[in-house]
Structure formats: structure tokens, C-alpha cells
Scaffold this active site. Structure first.
Site, PDB file in Angstrom:
ATOM      1  CB  SER A 163      -1.336   0.193   1.213  1.00 26.92           C
ATOM      2  OG  SER A 163      -0.492  -0.188   1.988  1.00 26.92           O
ATOM      3  CG  HIS A 169      -3.245  -0.831  -2.444  1.00 29.92           C
ATOM      4  ND1 HIS A 169      -3.923   0.407  -2.269  1.00 29.92           N
ATOM      5  CD2 HIS A 169      -3.285  -1.195  -0.896  1.00 29.92           C
ATOM      6  CE1 HIS A 169      -4.687   0.668  -1.155  1.00 29.92           C
ATOM      7  NE2 HIS A 169      -3.499  -0.151  -0.554  1.00 29.92           N
ATOM      8  CE  LYS A 203      -7.099   1.711   0.850  1.00 27.53           C
ATOM      9  NZ  LYS A 203      -6.305   0.442   1.404  1.00 27.53           N
TER      10      LYS A 203
HETATM   11  C1  LIG Z   1      -7.171   0.036   2.852  1.00 28.61           C
HETATM   12  C2  LIG Z   1      -6.742  -0.951   3.648  1.00 28.61           C
HETATM   13  C3  LIG Z   1      -7.119  -1.998   4.257  1.00 28.61           C
HETATM   14  C4  LIG Z   1      -8.133  -1.471   5.240  1.00 28.61           C
HETATM   15  O1  LIG Z   1      -9.566  -1.610   4.294  1.00 28.61           O
HETATM   16  P1  LIG Z   1     -10.495  -0.905   4.787  1.00 28.61           P
HETATM   17  O2  LIG Z   1     -11.461  -1.511   3.987  1.00 28.61           O
HETATM   18  O3  LIG Z   1      -9.999   0.540   3.868  1.00 28.61           O
HETATM   19  O4  LIG Z   1     -10.893  -0.359   6.019  1.00 28.61           O
HETATM   20  C5  LIG Z   1      -6.827  -3.421   4.613  1.00 28.61           C
HETATM   21  N1  LIG Z   1      -5.194  -3.751   3.568  1.00 28.61           N
HETATM   22  C6  LIG Z   1      -5.006  -3.368   3.032  1.00 28.61           C
HETATM   23  C7  LIG Z   1      -3.963  -3.455   2.257  1.00 28.61           C
HETATM   24  C8  LIG Z   1      -5.420  -1.860   2.478  1.00 28.61           C
HETATM   25  O5  LIG Z   1      -4.178  -1.021   1.977  1.00 28.61           O
END
Ligand SMILES: *Cc1c(COP(=O)(O)O)cnc(C)c1O
Length: 391
Positions: free
Chosen positions: A177, A205, A237
Site C-alpha cells: 500500500s 490495491h 478503494k
Molecule cells: C486500505 C487497506 C485495508 C483496509 O481496508 P478498509 O476497507 O479501508 O478498512 C486493508 N489492507 C490494505 C492493504 C489496505 O490498503
């Protein structure tokens, strides 16, 4: 109490690690409004530009008229509705898994999955740069936590070989990330099966942006449910919505329904969110042009940066970090960009390892070529020489 709290707040402040929130007065998009001023933003994870898509909004409104706002209860009481059920079926089909289970967020999905699968006496192996939610999940599970060097599968193999854990679970981000680089999933899945370890992929991602029709990292590398038995992704995302899911075998999903505390003891997602996500999933799968455009923007950005000696890291995804190292210098550049109307977040420890503070630049299919050119132009006028980057 406040006096005690003030001590650690002051300490955080003096280390230049103090966090402050920006307050937006607009929808998420390439241009956002803060304090009445418009900024060109390169820091959201809305990679496909779906967070503010008219069809998604319309589905949300329609579903709110039919189902109201709140789900009223947890999934196991009376909060599970047809919209959740259909979205789960569609996510399972989309990712090529037997079943999928909706969670209220990705953080909760990771916490819930790992603590349902592991106990004291088990071992969990994590890439050093895994997302905080995976690391926290490992700690909460009670299993012995072992972190291996970033993308160093030989190190992982050594850790696995010497482990006395009862169950062994390997957890990794697909796309990291804060770095945008990727794990070697094919090699990793072979290693996991040789070592009799379970493999959990957090594709936050990769989902929506990688693989055929955005089916994610598992699709890109043709890794089946057998090879990657525990697949997790967020819907906050590239799906531009909210919530998350875990996908895998029927036994896995039933286990989560029975034992996953962050699934059981929380209010179900609003049905309208699930309906909006179903629409966003259809658009995400259909619109290959969004992924194509995003890819073009990323290569344009990288090419221009290399031409102008802007020190971007090795990454071919929508996450393009510029690692500066020093916190003070990172904040300084981020503030200079802000003054020029450009929003890029400065990422500091403990989000990233000490000495690797960075600008985290992200792109979206809703950015235009000229917006990316403007970013590069402003970046190229930053005082890089005086900054002496770590990268
Ligand atoms: C953003 C993210 C999460 C958390 O997801 P949310 O739905 O925002 O709680 C988990 N793992 C990774 C790698 C992330 O980038």
C-alpha cells in the site's frame, strides 16, 4: 487524564509525527475543495473514479428509498438482507471463488479472518511491509507473529522451516500500500503448499485494477482458490464504495460466519451501500478503458519523472511513492505542493519504516493527462537537490 495524554501528544508533536486532518467540502475526485480553495488531489485510493459515479449514486438513492438507511442489526440477527446476499454471490463469481463474505471494512475483515483461523500455538508469517490491519490481526489472533524481510521469500522459507507452529498461515499484501510494488504470488503459493502453510492475500490495491476485467492479482497470475485459499479485498478503494470481503471455500466462509468476532459483533453494512457496490462492481468489470487510462497516466508520470530527475520508486501500479527519508524534508515538500494547489500526502513513521518518509502519489482513472502534466511540472520545480533523497 488529559495531563497524561498531553505528554504523549507533545512528544508526537516534537517528533514531527503529529497528524492533522484536512476537511473536504466536496465529493472525492481529482479536484477537491478545502477551505473554499480548489486542489488537484493525488492521494485517494479511488483508482477507477467510481466513488462519485452517477449510476452508483443513483443505485444508492433507489435502494435507500426501498430499504431505508440503517441495517438495524448484525448479520446474524436480522441485518442480513437480499442486497448483501446478491453482492456476496457476485463477488464470489467475480473473483473465481466458491463463496464470499461481506465485512464492514477491510480492517475488520483482516482482524476477523485471522483471529477465526488462528490460535495460540499457531504461527503467522507476514511480510514486513504488510498493511497495519494484517499486522494487528496477527497480534490479535494470539498466534506467534513472524515478520519476514520485504518480498524475501528465501527468508520466509527459512522462517517456515524452523517454525514449530501448529497451523502456519502466511499473509501478504498483493500490491504494497505504501510502495506500490507487488509480492511474487506464484512463487509464494508454491512455497506455501510445499510447506503446508495456509496463504492469505490482501488484495486491497489489486482488486479492480489488476487482472482481466479488474478481477485482481489472483486473476492476473491465474491463481486458483487452491493456490490462494484466503482472499480478502476492500470495497473502499477501486470499487469506490465501502466495506470489504473475504472469498474462498465454503468451509472457510462457514468458519468465518461461526467464529469471526468482527463479523458477528457488528451492525451489518447498510443495504443501500451493498446495492451501490453491486452497480460499481458492474461498471468496474465493464469499463476496461478506466484501467487502460490509469495505466497510461502511470507510465506518462514515470517517464516524465525520470526525464526530470524526480526520484520515483520502482512501481508499475497506481501507487507511485517518492521516498525522501527525512520527515522534515518530506513535510516541507508536501507543504510546498499544497501552496501550489496540489494535494499529495506525506507519509511518515509508524505508517512506513523509520527513515523512509515519503510522498505517496496515487492516480485515478478520473485524472486527465494535463492534470498529471501539471503535477510533474510542479514536482520538477521542488528543491530536490537540497533534499538529497534516500531513493
Ligand atoms: C486500505 C487497506 C485495508 C483496509 O481496508 P478498509 O476497507 O479501508 O478498512 C486493508 N489492507 C490494505 C492493504 C489496505 O490498503
Amino acid at each position: 487524564m488529559d495531563q497524561a495524554l498531553q505528554t504523549s501528544l507533545s512528544e508526537r508533536y516534537s517528533q514531527q509525527l503529529y497528524r492533522e486532518r484536512l476537511t473536504l467540502d466536496s465529493a472525492q475526485g481529482p479536484e477537491v475543495i478545502i477551505d473554499g480553495k480548489s486542489y488537484l488531489a493525488f492521494c485517494s485510493n479511488d483508482y477507477l473514479g467510481l466513488a462519485n459515479h452517477p449510476d452508483v449514486i443513483q443505485s444508492f438513492q433507489k435502494a435507500a428509498n426501498q430499504y431505508g438507511l440503517g441495517s438495524g442489526a448484525s448479520q446474524l440477527i436480522v441485518g442480513h438482507c437480499r442486497s448483501h446476499c446478491l453482492l456476496e454471490e457476485e463477488l464470489a463469481e467475480f473473483t473465481g471463488r466458491e463463496r464470499a463474505l461481506l465485512f464492514s471494512s477491510g480492517y475488520m475483515a483482516n482482524l476477523g479472518a485471522m483471529s477465526a483461523l488462528l490460535n495460540r500455538g499457531d504461527a503467522v508469517f507476514q511480510d514486513r511491509l504488510n498493511h497495519a490491519s494484517l499486522l494487528d490481526a496477527g497480534r490479535l489472533s494470539g498466534a506467534r507473529l513472524q515478520r519476514f524481510r520485504h518480498r524475501d521469500l528465501q527468508h520466509l522459507e527459512a522462517c517456515l522451516t524452523s517454525s514449530k507452529g501448529h497451523r502456519k498461515l502466511i499473509a501478504t499484501d498483493g500490491v504494497f500500500s505504501m510502495d506500490g510494488d507487488r509480492q511474487e504470488l506464484t512463487v509464494l503459493s508454491k512455497l506455501a503448499s510445499e510447506q503446508n502453510a495456509w496463504l492469505m492475500l490482501d488484495d486491497a490495491h489489486g482488486f479492480g485494477v489488476l487482472g482481466k476485467n479488474g478481477r485482481g492479482s489472483t486473476n492476473e497470475f491465474q491463481l486458483t482458490q487452491n493456490e490462494i485459499p484466503i482472499l480478502m479485498a476492500t470495497l473502499g478503494k477501486s470499487a469506490g464504495s465501502f466495506g470489504a470481503f473475504v472469498a474462498g471455500s465454503d468451509a472457510l466462509i462457514e468458519t468465518l460466519i461461526q467464529f469471526s468476532r468482527s463479523y458477528i459483533y457488528t451492525t451489518a453494512l447498510p443495504p443501500a451501500v451493498a446495492e451501490a457496490t453491486r452497480t460499481s462492481l458492474r461498471i468496474l468489470a465493464r469499463d476496461d478503458w478506466r484501467r487502460d487510462h490509469l495505466k497510461r497516466l502511470v507510465s506518462l508520470f514515470r517517464e516524465e519523472c525520470l526525464n526530470r530527475n524526480i526520484p520515483v520508486s520502482e512501481s508499475d501500479t497506481a501507487i507511485q511513492p517518492v521516498i525522501i527519508g527525512d520527515i522534515d524534508k518530506t513535510l516541507k515538500i508536501s507543504r510546498l505542493l499544497f501552496e501550489q494547489g496540489i494535494l499529495v500526502s506525506a507519509i511518515r513513521p509508524p505508517t512506513v519504516p523509520i527513515g523512509s518518509a515519503r510522498l505517496r502519489i496515487t492516480f485515478s482513472a478520473s485524472h486527465t493527462v494535463s492534470q498529471v502534466e501539471r503535477l510533474v511540472d510542479v514536482l520538477s520545480r521542488m528543491p530536490w537537490q537540497s533534499i538529497n533523497c534516500a531513493a
